[in-house]
Motif scaffolding. Structure first.
Motif, mmCIF file in Angstrom:
data_model
loop_
_atom_site.group_PDB
_atom_site.id
_atom_site.type_symbol
_atom_site.label_atom_id
_atom_site.label_comp_id
_atom_site.label_asym_id
_atom_site.label_seq_id
_atom_site.Cartn_x
_atom_site.Cartn_y
_atom_site.Cartn_z
ATOM 1 N N LEU A 15 46.771 40.669 112.782
ATOM 2 C CA LEU A 15 45.351 40.442 113.038
ATOM 3 C C LEU A 15 44.659 39.951 111.760
ATOM 4 O O LEU A 15 43.896 38.977 111.800
ATOM 5 C CB LEU A 15 44.676 41.719 113.545
ATOM 6 N N ALA A 16 44.936 40.590 110.638
ATOM 7 C CA ALA A 16 44.329 40.180 109.367
ATOM 8 C C ALA A 16 44.756 38.769 108.982
ATOM 9 O O ALA A 16 43.942 37.988 108.478
ATOM 10 C CB ALA A 16 44.704 41.168 108.267
ATOM 11 N N ASP A 17 46.012 38.431 109.226
ATOM 12 C CA ASP A 17 46.508 37.098 108.893
ATOM 13 C C ASP A 17 45.903 36.020 109.789
ATOM 14 O O ASP A 17 45.720 34.883 109.368
ATOM 15 C CB ASP A 17 48.035 37.040 108.994
ATOM 16 N N ASP A 18 45.593 36.373 111.042
ATOM 17 C CA ASP A 18 45.051 35.409 112.004
ATOM 18 C C ASP A 18 43.588 35.061 111.750
ATOM 19 O O ASP A 18 43.118 34.013 112.187
ATOM 20 C CB ASP A 18 45.164 35.950 113.438
ATOM 21 N N VAL A 19 42.851 35.958 111.100
ATOM 22 C CA VAL A 19 41.411 35.765 110.937
ATOM 23 C C VAL A 19 41.055 35.825 109.451
ATOM 24 O O VAL A 19 41.040 36.908 108.860
ATOM 25 C CB VAL A 19 40.608 36.828 111.720
ATOM 26 N N PRO A 20 40.774 34.670 108.843
ATOM 27 C CA PRO A 20 40.362 34.676 107.437
ATOM 28 C C PRO A 20 39.101 35.521 107.228
ATOM 29 O O PRO A 20 38.253 35.602 108.113
ATOM 30 C CB PRO A 20 40.076 33.200 107.143
ATOM 31 N N SER A 21 39.002 36.161 106.100
ATOM 32 C CA SER A 21 37.854 36.972 105.673
ATOM 33 C C SER A 21 37.871 38.403 106.182
ATOM 34 O O SER A 21 36.912 39.137 105.956
ATOM 35 C CB SER A 21 36.511 36.320 106.027
ATOM 36 N N ILE A 22 38.934 38.835 106.873
ATOM 37 C CA ILE A 22 39.034 40.254 107.216
ATOM 38 C C ILE A 22 39.459 40.993 105.952
ATOM 39 O O ILE A 22 40.431 40.626 105.298
ATOM 40 C CB ILE A 22 40.029 40.502 108.363
ATOM 41 N N HIS A 23 38.704 42.043 105.615
ATOM 42 C CA HIS A 23 38.996 42.837 104.427
ATOM 43 C C HIS A 23 39.832 44.071 104.757
ATOM 44 O O HIS A 23 40.707 44.444 103.991
ATOM 45 C CB HIS A 23 37.712 43.306 103.748
ATOM 46 N N GLN A 24 39.512 44.721 105.876
ATOM 47 C CA GLN A 24 40.191 45.973 106.201
ATOM 48 C C GLN A 24 40.163 46.199 107.704
ATOM 49 O O GLN A 24 39.192 45.877 108.376
ATOM 50 C CB GLN A 24 39.501 47.146 105.492
ATOM 51 N N ILE A 25 41.269 46.773 108.203
ATOM 52 C CA ILE A 25 41.391 47.141 109.615
ATOM 53 C C ILE A 25 41.780 48.611 109.662
ATOM 54 O O ILE A 25 42.677 49.041 108.934
ATOM 55 C CB ILE A 25 42.468 46.301 110.327
#
Length: 135
Positions: A15-25
């Motif tokens: 999920l983090a790799d698919d969406v640029p600018s995600i900092h934390q999940i």
């Protein structure tokens, strides 16, 4: 249990790799305990998980004022200076939270979170706790 956790870590990374600018999940239980995380600091993840318990309660209270609502929280989005916070129901007793920067594609985050919940929702289920124990 270890294999399930490894699968969840991989899915959160995807999920983090698919969406640029995600900092934390963060994946959390309905009582505000961190189940899993990707990126960021564990202390921040624990504080977010705890805060999410309050957000769920607030969302349920607001939902009672909406005609024909079933009272269940599906998605909360908070936009602040510098970024966004997303909280989505993700299986029975589990939630998916995302912190993202201000340049994130807001629609893409929501869509990818929904895709993830649909695809792996069973892995994101947290059993209710009884007497301080899960299960």
């Amino acid at each position: 249990m270890i294999q399930q956790r490894a699968n969840m870590d991989w899915m959160l990374k995807e999920l983090a790799d698919d969406v640029p600018s995600i900092h934390q999940i963060v994946v959390l239980s309905s009582d505000g305990l961190r189940i899993a995380m990707h990126g960021g600091d564990p202390d921040v993840a624990d504080r977010l998980a705890a805060a999410c318990a309050g957000l769920q309660s607030l969302a349920a209270a607001v939902a009672t004022e909406i005609p024909y609502s079933d009272g269940l929280m599906k998605l909360v989005v908070i936009e602040v200076t510098g970024g966004f916070f997303y909280l989505m129901a993700a299986g029975t007793g589990a939630y998916l939270a995302v912190l993202a920067g201000e340049t994130v594609d807001a629609g893409l985050v929501g869509a990818r979170m929904r895709d993830m919940v649909v695809r792996i929702g069973a892995h994101l289920t947290s059993p209710p706790r009884h007497g301080g124990q899960s299960g």
